[in-house]
Design a protein around this motif. Structure first.
Motif, PDB file in Angstrom:
ATOM      1  N   PRO A 142      15.749 -51.449 -61.040  1.00 17.62           N
ATOM      2  CA  PRO A 142      16.633 -51.860 -59.926  1.00 17.62           C
ATOM      3  C   PRO A 142      15.862 -52.389 -58.718  1.00 17.62           C
ATOM      4  O   PRO A 142      14.723 -52.014 -58.494  1.00 17.62           O
ATOM      5  CB  PRO A 142      17.329 -50.547 -59.546  1.00 17.62           C
ATOM      6  N   HIS A 143      16.522 -53.279 -57.999  1.00 15.83           N
ATOM      7  CA  HIS A 143      16.095 -53.513 -56.616  1.00 15.83           C
ATOM      8  C   HIS A 143      17.124 -52.764 -55.779  1.00 15.83           C
ATOM      9  O   HIS A 143      18.200 -52.408 -56.265  1.00 15.83           O
ATOM     10  CB  HIS A 143      16.031 -55.006 -56.281  1.00 15.83           C
ATOM     11  N   TRP A 144      16.798 -52.527 -54.515  1.00 12.70           N
ATOM     12  CA  TRP A 144      17.628 -51.621 -53.719  1.00 12.70           C
ATOM     13  C   TRP A 144      18.190 -52.313 -52.491  1.00 12.70           C
ATOM     14  O   TRP A 144      17.452 -52.918 -51.718  1.00 12.70           O
ATOM     15  CB  TRP A 144      16.805 -50.394 -53.302  1.00 12.70           C
ATOM     16  N   ARG A 145      19.511 -52.197 -52.357  1.00 15.43           N
ATOM     17  CA  ARG A 145      20.170 -52.807 -51.194  1.00 15.43           C
ATOM     18  C   ARG A 145      20.638 -51.736 -50.221  1.00 15.43           C
ATOM     19  O   ARG A 145      21.076 -50.655 -50.626  1.00 15.43           O
ATOM     20  CB  ARG A 145      21.397 -53.617 -51.634  1.00 15.43           C
ATOM     21  N   PHE A 146      20.603 -52.118 -48.959  1.00 16.36           N
ATOM     22  CA  PHE A 146      21.118 -51.243 -47.906  1.00 16.36           C
ATOM     23  C   PHE A 146      22.612 -51.515 -47.751  1.00 16.36           C
ATOM     24  O   PHE A 146      23.037 -52.662 -47.621  1.00 16.36           O
ATOM     25  CB  PHE A 146      20.412 -51.532 -46.581  1.00 16.36           C
ATOM     26  N   LYS A 147      23.389 -50.444 -47.790  1.00 14.50           N
ATOM     27  CA  LYS A 147      24.837 -50.606 -47.664  1.00 14.50           C
ATOM     28  C   LYS A 147      25.212 -50.715 -46.184  1.00 14.50           C
ATOM     29  O   LYS A 147      25.141 -49.735 -45.432  1.00 14.50           O
ATOM     30  CB  LYS A 147      25.538 -49.397 -48.305  1.00 14.50           C
ATOM     31  N   LEU A 148      25.546 -51.927 -45.816  1.00 15.84           N
ATOM     32  CA  LEU A 148      25.896 -52.158 -44.411  1.00 15.84           C
ATOM     33  C   LEU A 148      27.210 -51.467 -44.078  1.00 15.84           C
ATOM     34  O   LEU A 148      28.093 -51.343 -44.937  1.00 15.84           O
ATOM     35  CB  LEU A 148      26.036 -53.665 -44.145  1.00 15.84           C
ATOM     36  N   ASP A 149      27.347 -51.070 -42.811  1.00 17.07           N
ATOM     37  CA  ASP A 149      28.596 -50.458 -42.366  1.00 17.07           C
ATOM     38  C   ASP A 149      29.732 -51.469 -42.379  1.00 17.07           C
ATOM     39  O   ASP A 149      30.894 -51.102 -42.523  1.00 17.07           O
ATOM     40  CB  ASP A 149      28.455 -49.953 -40.917  1.00 17.07           C
ATOM     41  N   GLY A 150      29.378 -52.720 -42.135  1.00 17.23           N
ATOM     42  CA  GLY A 150      30.429 -53.723 -42.026  1.00 17.23           C
ATOM     43  C   GLY A 150      31.200 -53.508 -40.740  1.00 17.23           C
ATOM     44  O   GLY A 150      32.360 -53.104 -40.730  1.00 17.23           O
ATOM     45  N   ARG A 151      30.515 -53.728 -39.629  1.00 19.19           N
ATOM     46  CA  ARG A 151      31.151 -53.555 -38.311  1.00 19.19           C
ATOM     47  C   ARG A 151      30.494 -54.544 -37.363  1.00 19.19           C
ATOM     48  O   ARG A 151      29.522 -55.207 -37.714  1.00 19.19           O
ATOM     49  CB  ARG A 151      30.971 -52.130 -37.815  1.00 19.19           C
TER      50      ARG A 151
END
Ligand code: GLU
Length: 439
Positions: A142-151
């Motif tokens: 896997p590569h790893w993504r940061f889960k944005l808050d979306g705000r």
């Protein structure tokens, strides 16, 4: 308030005037606030980063008068980054993704066809533990993504004013690659937190990163630093500098004989509301430094203007500031010639005129005039008054005045039609050489 700032070049090349401007603005901030300047090598790209480039950057900064209080290397901090990444994984903020570059590309194309923004669809978030186990058993990493808050992330940018970026308009950023290596985004945040950086001053190409990095900083339970994004430099033609970066490197400016403080003054004052003028040291720049004076508009960098500024700086430098670099010359020589040079190396031209060999230029119709002038040369010792006394006598004897009086004397004595005041040059040339040349 004191500050801790950082300049964070990647040692994958030398620094140019654009990077130097970032470094100088940070240095001015640290100096103004009695703070600290951290030089941080962003060398997470271990394949492209080299010690040689890092050394070159250190040399360039030193030449610019920047003396870091602390030097850090990201490549020496991977253990720390792993620790933080694990924490984010445990909290579900960093999630594994398995799409290949091709798959992502196809997704983007489909989104484009449907006129949707090309934002990562978070398909990987829907994978079950079983799905992941299967993928990994099949050899996928896997590569790893940061889960944005979306705000809407907001900050009061010290140069751009209030900023708002809705992170719903962004893809969750990849922070860790398949091979476990780090992209720039996360290490930078961790370092800024760990080194207690108070102000991040960098180019506006990082504005969007800032929204992401503020989210990450907050996810790590820390307070975001103050941000200031300066506009980027363009060439005199208004286009980006990138094509000519080699010639705009600090190394080539040094080798080309420019004065560091001319480069510093230019870089610091470019794109500000103030006049671009040469400052002989940092004190004056620090005094007038205020990020609020920087314009948001792109700043035009023109090498010709830099050269003019270099000349202006030299024209006002006292002998003490240059004597170490002009061994064998005198203060009188410097004061005579400084107004007639663009670069310090041009002093050689006038040194030749004073001490070396000159081919006198004497027009046929001036031969008698020059002979008369020669016969009227006063005896030594000579000083600053000799020229006036001599030319008064020549004037009386020949009835010439103004240009017809002075120009033939200059051409004979220096071989040139322009140059420093002869009142100052003549005593430096001395009677013997003057006699030789007036012939
Ligand atoms: N290494 C990054 C760059 O050179 C640093 C950006 C930053 O200051 O955070 O663009």
């Amino acid at each position: 308030m004191t500050s801790i700032v950082r300049f964070a070049p990647s040692p994958t090349g030398r620094i140019h005037i654009g990077n130097a401007r970032t470094a100088i603005l940070n240095w001015l901030m640290a100096s103004k606030t009695g703070g600290q300047f951290v030089l941080r090598y962003d060398d997470t790209d271990t394949a492209r980063s080299t010690q040689e480039f890092a050394d070159g950057i250190a040399t360039d900064l030193d030449w610019l008068g920047i003396k870091p209080h602390r030097v850090e290397w990201q490549s020496r901090r991977f253990g720390r980054y792993d620790e933080v990444a694990d924490k984010l994984r445990a909290e579900g903020r960093l999630y594994p993704c398995y799409e290949t570059a091709d798959e992502l590309d196809r997704k983007r194309k489909r989104q484009e066809a449907r006129k949707q923004p090309p934002i990562y669809d978070r398909a990987a978030l829907k994978l079950t533990e079983e799905d992941r186990a299967k993928l990994e058993a099949g050899g996928k990493k896997p590569h790893w993504r940061f889960k944005l808050d979306g705000r809407v992330v907001e900050w009061n940018d010290q140069i751009r004013g209030p900023q708002h970026i809705d992170t719903r308009s962004l893809s969750d950023p990849v922070l860790v690659r398949e091979d476990g290596s780090y992209l720039y985004t996360l290490p930078s945040v961790i370092d800024d937190i760990d080194f207690a950086v108070t102000h991040v001053i960098r180019g506006e190409d990082h504005v969007v990163n800032t929204a992401v990095q503020i989210e990450i900083t907050q996810a790590l339970g820390a307070r975001a630093p103050t941000y200031a994004h300066h506009s980027l430099l363009t060439g005199a033609d208004g286009k980006g500098l990138s094509k000519r970066l080699g010639s705009l490197s600090i190394g080539s400016m040094r080798e080309g004989g420019l004065e560091p403080m001319a480069v510093v003054s230019h870089a610091a004052l470019l794109g500000t509301s103030g006049n671009i003028h040469p400052c002989a040291d940092y004190a004056e720049l620090v005094e007038g430094f205020d990020l609020g004076k920087l314009s948001r508009a792109p700043a035009r960098f023109d090498e010709t203007e830099l050269l003019h500024l270099n000349a202006k700086l030299l024209h006002q430098l006292p002998w003490d500031a240059v004597k170490d670099r002009l061994p064998g010359d005198s203060e009188a020589f410097w004061l005579a010639i400084r107004g007639n040079i663009e670069k310090l190396s041009d002093a050689a031209t006038w040194r030749d005129v004073v001490k070396g060999h000159v081919t006198p230029v004497i027009a046929l119709e001036d031969t008698d005039f020059i002979a008369t002038a020669r016969s009227l040369l006063p005896p030594e010792p000579w000083d600053g008054t000799t020229w006036k006394a001599w030319t008064e006598a020549v004037k009386a004897a020949t009835d010439r005045k103004g240009k017809p009086l002075f120009m033939p004397l200059r051409m004979a004595l220096t071989g040139l039609g322009h140059g420093p005041e002869l009142a100052q040059l003549l005593p430096l040339i001395g009677r013997d050489k003057a006699l030789e040349r007036l012939f």
